[in-house]
Scaffold this motif. Structure first.
Motif, PDB file in Angstrom:
ATOM      1  N   LYS A 136       7.080 -46.308   9.655  1.00 48.95           N
ATOM      2  CA  LYS A 136       7.074 -44.868   9.970  1.00 48.95           C
ATOM      3  C   LYS A 136       6.490 -44.072   8.811  1.00 48.95           C
ATOM      4  O   LYS A 136       5.684 -43.150   9.020  1.00 48.95           O
ATOM      5  CB  LYS A 136       8.498 -44.383  10.272  1.00 48.95           C
ATOM      6  N   ASP A 137       6.912 -44.459   7.580  1.00 53.97           N
ATOM      7  CA  ASP A 137       6.371 -43.773   6.393  1.00 53.97           C
ATOM      8  C   ASP A 137       4.858 -43.963   6.310  1.00 53.97           C
ATOM      9  O   ASP A 137       4.105 -43.022   5.994  1.00 53.97           O
ATOM     10  CB  ASP A 137       7.036 -44.292   5.107  1.00 53.97           C
ATOM     11  N   LYS A 138       4.390 -45.168   6.597  1.00 53.05           N
ATOM     12  CA  LYS A 138       2.954 -45.464   6.564  1.00 53.05           C
ATOM     13  C   LYS A 138       2.208 -44.605   7.582  1.00 53.05           C
ATOM     14  O   LYS A 138       1.155 -44.017   7.285  1.00 53.05           O
ATOM     15  CB  LYS A 138       2.724 -46.945   6.840  1.00 53.05           C
ATOM     16  N   GLU A 139       2.795 -44.534   8.789  1.00 56.96           N
ATOM     17  CA  GLU A 139       2.153 -43.731   9.840  1.00 56.96           C
ATOM     18  C   GLU A 139       2.094 -42.266   9.428  1.00 56.96           C
ATOM     19  O   GLU A 139       1.073 -41.580   9.630  1.00 56.96           O
ATOM     20  CB  GLU A 139       2.914 -43.901  11.168  1.00 56.96           C
ATOM     21  N   GLN A 140       3.201 -41.786   8.830  1.00 58.87           N
ATOM     22  CA  GLN A 140       3.223 -40.389   8.387  1.00 58.87           C
ATOM     23  C   GLN A 140       2.176 -40.159   7.284  1.00 58.87           C
ATOM     24  O   GLN A 140       1.478 -39.146   7.270  1.00 58.87           O
ATOM     25  CB  GLN A 140       4.621 -40.008   7.876  1.00 58.87           C
ATOM     26  N   LEU A 141       2.097 -41.154   6.355  1.00 58.03           N
ATOM     27  CA  LEU A 141       1.111 -41.025   5.274  1.00 58.03           C
ATOM     28  C   LEU A 141      -0.314 -41.046   5.835  1.00 58.03           C
ATOM     29  O   LEU A 141      -1.194 -40.316   5.351  1.00 58.03           O
ATOM     30  CB  LEU A 141       1.300 -42.134   4.239  1.00 58.03           C
ATOM     31  N   GLN A 142      -0.553 -41.856   6.856  1.00 53.80           N
ATOM     32  CA  GLN A 142      -1.891 -41.896   7.471  1.00 53.80           C
ATOM     33  C   GLN A 142      -2.219 -40.546   8.104  1.00 53.80           C
ATOM     34  O   GLN A 142      -3.342 -40.045   8.002  1.00 53.80           O
ATOM     35  CB  GLN A 142      -1.972 -43.028   8.500  1.00 53.80           C
ATOM     36  N   VAL A 143      -1.214 -39.967   8.752  1.00 57.53           N
ATOM     37  CA  VAL A 143      -1.433 -38.652   9.370  1.00 57.53           C
ATOM     38  C   VAL A 143      -1.746 -37.627   8.285  1.00 57.53           C
ATOM     39  O   VAL A 143      -2.682 -36.814   8.393  1.00 57.53           O
ATOM     40  CB  VAL A 143      -0.197 -38.239  10.203  1.00 57.53           C
ATOM     41  N   VAL A 144      -0.949 -37.690   7.183  1.00 58.32           N
ATOM     42  CA  VAL A 144      -1.175 -36.755   6.081  1.00 58.32           C
ATOM     43  C   VAL A 144      -2.557 -36.980   5.487  1.00 58.32           C
ATOM     44  O   VAL A 144      -3.303 -36.023   5.188  1.00 58.32           O
ATOM     45  CB  VAL A 144      -0.062 -36.899   5.009  1.00 58.32           C
ATOM     46  N   MET A 145      -2.930 -38.284   5.309  1.00 55.46           N
ATOM     47  CA  MET A 145      -4.252 -38.596   4.755  1.00 55.46           C
ATOM     48  C   MET A 145      -5.358 -38.080   5.663  1.00 55.46           C
ATOM     49  O   MET A 145      -6.363 -37.507   5.188  1.00 55.46           O
ATOM     50  CB  MET A 145      -4.409 -40.118   4.561  1.00 55.46           C
ATOM     51  N   GLU A 146      -5.223 -38.278   6.945  1.00 56.94           N
ATOM     52  CA  GLU A 146      -6.242 -37.803   7.885  1.00 56.94           C
ATOM     53  C   GLU A 146      -6.331 -36.277   7.837  1.00 56.94           C
ATOM     54  O   GLU A 146      -7.435 -35.689   7.879  1.00 56.94           O
ATOM     55  CB  GLU A 146      -5.933 -38.290   9.298  1.00 56.94           C
ATOM     56  N   THR A 147      -5.170 -35.636   7.736  1.00 55.65           N
ATOM     57  CA  THR A 147      -5.150 -34.175   7.654  1.00 55.65           C
ATOM     58  C   THR A 147      -5.842 -33.713   6.375  1.00 55.65           C
ATOM     59  O   THR A 147      -6.679 -32.791   6.375  1.00 55.65           O
ATOM     60  CB  THR A 147      -3.699 -33.645   7.693  1.00 55.65           C
ATOM     61  N   LEU A 148      -5.474 -34.420   5.266  1.00 54.11           N
ATOM     62  CA  LEU A 148      -6.098 -34.058   3.989  1.00 54.11           C
ATOM     63  C   LEU A 148      -7.602 -34.310   4.018  1.00 54.11           C
ATOM     64  O   LEU A 148      -8.397 -33.522   3.493  1.00 54.11           O
ATOM     65  CB  LEU A 148      -5.450 -34.845   2.838  1.00 54.11           C
ATOM     66  N   LYS A 149      -7.990 -35.443   4.612  1.00 57.06           N
ATOM     67  CA  LYS A 149      -9.409 -35.762   4.703  1.00 57.06           C
ATOM     68  C   LYS A 149     -10.139 -34.703   5.541  1.00 57.06           C
ATOM     69  O   LYS A 149     -11.231 -34.247   5.180  1.00 57.06           O
ATOM     70  CB  LYS A 149      -9.582 -37.152   5.313  1.00 57.06           C
ATOM     71  N   ALA A 150      -9.504 -34.343   6.645  1.00 56.16           N
ATOM     72  CA  ALA A 150     -10.123 -33.309   7.496  1.00 56.16           C
ATOM     73  C   ALA A 150     -10.226 -31.994   6.730  1.00 56.16           C
ATOM     74  O   ALA A 150     -11.260 -31.286   6.789  1.00 56.16           O
ATOM     75  CB  ALA A 150      -9.319 -33.132   8.765  1.00 56.16           C
ATOM     76  N   ASP A 151      -9.148 -31.646   5.972  1.00 53.36           N
ATOM     77  CA  ASP A 151      -9.175 -30.418   5.169  1.00 53.36           C
ATOM     78  C   ASP A 151     -10.272 -30.501   4.110  1.00 53.36           C
ATOM     79  O   ASP A 151     -11.008 -29.536   3.864  1.00 53.36           O
ATOM     80  CB  ASP A 151      -7.824 -30.171   4.475  1.00 53.36           C
ATOM     81  N   LYS A 152     -10.390 -31.633   3.456  1.00 50.60           N
ATOM     82  CA  LYS A 152     -11.404 -31.825   2.411  1.00 50.60           C
ATOM     83  C   LYS A 152     -12.802 -31.699   3.024  1.00 50.60           C
ATOM     84  O   LYS A 152     -13.674 -31.015   2.477  1.00 50.60           O
ATOM     85  CB  LYS A 152     -11.215 -33.193   1.763  1.00 50.60           C
ATOM     86  N   ASP A 153     -12.991 -32.406   4.176  1.00 50.36           N
ATOM     87  CA  ASP A 153     -14.301 -32.316   4.831  1.00 50.36           C
ATOM     88  C   ASP A 153     -14.611 -30.867   5.206  1.00 50.36           C
ATOM     89  O   ASP A 153     -15.757 -30.406   5.055  1.00 50.36           O
ATOM     90  CB  ASP A 153     -14.345 -33.205   6.073  1.00 50.36           C
ATOM     91  N   ARG A 154     -13.652 -30.141   5.693  1.00 47.70           N
ATOM     92  CA  ARG A 154     -13.847 -28.755   6.076  1.00 47.70           C
ATOM     93  C   ARG A 154     -14.182 -27.901   4.844  1.00 47.70           C
ATOM     94  O   ARG A 154     -15.073 -27.055   4.861  1.00 47.70           O
ATOM     95  CB  ARG A 154     -12.591 -28.221   6.766  1.00 47.70           C
ATOM     96  N   GLN A 155     -13.397 -28.177   3.725  1.00 44.82           N
ATOM     97  CA  GLN A 155     -13.659 -27.417   2.496  1.00 44.82           C
ATOM     98  C   GLN A 155     -15.072 -27.709   1.971  1.00 44.82           C
ATOM     99  O   GLN A 155     -15.778 -26.809   1.518  1.00 44.82           O
ATOM    100  CB  GLN A 155     -12.624 -27.769   1.411  1.00 44.82           C
TER     101      GLN A 155
END
Length: 166
Positions: A136-155
């Motif tokens: 569950k922690d891994k899945e949450q971290l993947q979601v956070v990573m994807e969100t961060l990656k999307a935010d970074k790509d957007r920035q």
């Protein structure tokens, strides 16, 4: 079984003593009759009659003694058989006690193994729970990573657009 054997041995020993007493009485009677016959044989008139009577009495007493000796021997054999059976019973009891001790030891080992199995089951359940939490922690971290990656790509995209406007 032992009590029964002991009682039977005691009964046989009592019968043996009774037979021995009867044998002694018979021998005493025989001796007494022999004495009486000797007294009678002193008298000359009845000498021949007395001799045959003494012979018959001696034969009767001898046969009775033989019968009592056979009975005594039979009782002695029975007593020995009961003693042997009693020994066999004791050996069986000793073997039973040994097996009972061995059974108790095995029961203790089984109990220890069951406790160990229970501990291992609990440990496995704990590991499964931990594994599920880590997934569950891994899945949450993947979601956070994807969100961060999307935010970074957007920035990055925003910065490029700002850069292009300048």
């Amino acid at each position: 079984d032992r009590d029964t054997d002991k009682k039977r041995i005691e009964e046989l020993m009592e019968e043996n003593m009774v037979l021995e007493i009867a044998q002694k009485q018979s021998m005493n009677e025989s001796a007494h009759l022999g004495w009486e016959l000797e007294q009678l044989s002193k008298s000359t008139d009845l000498a021949d009659t007395r001799k045959s009577f003494v012979f018959e009495l001696n034969e009767c007493a001898s046969s009775r003694i033989l019968k009592l000796e056979k009975d005594n021997q039979s009782l002695q054999n029975t007593i020995q058989e009961l003693r042997d059976a009693s020994l066999t019973s004791r050996e069986s009891s000793l073997k039973f006690v040994e097996l009972e001790k061995e059974n108790q030891q095995l029961s203790k080992k089984i109990e220890k193994l069951q406790n160990q199995i229970e501990k291992e089951k609990q440990s496995n359940q704990d590991l499964e729970t931990l594994s599920e939490e880590l997934i569950k922690d891994k899945e949450q971290l993947q979601v956070v990573m994807e969100t961060l990656k999307a935010d970074k790509d957007r920035q990055i995209k925003d910065l490029k657009q700002e850069n292009d406007h300048l």
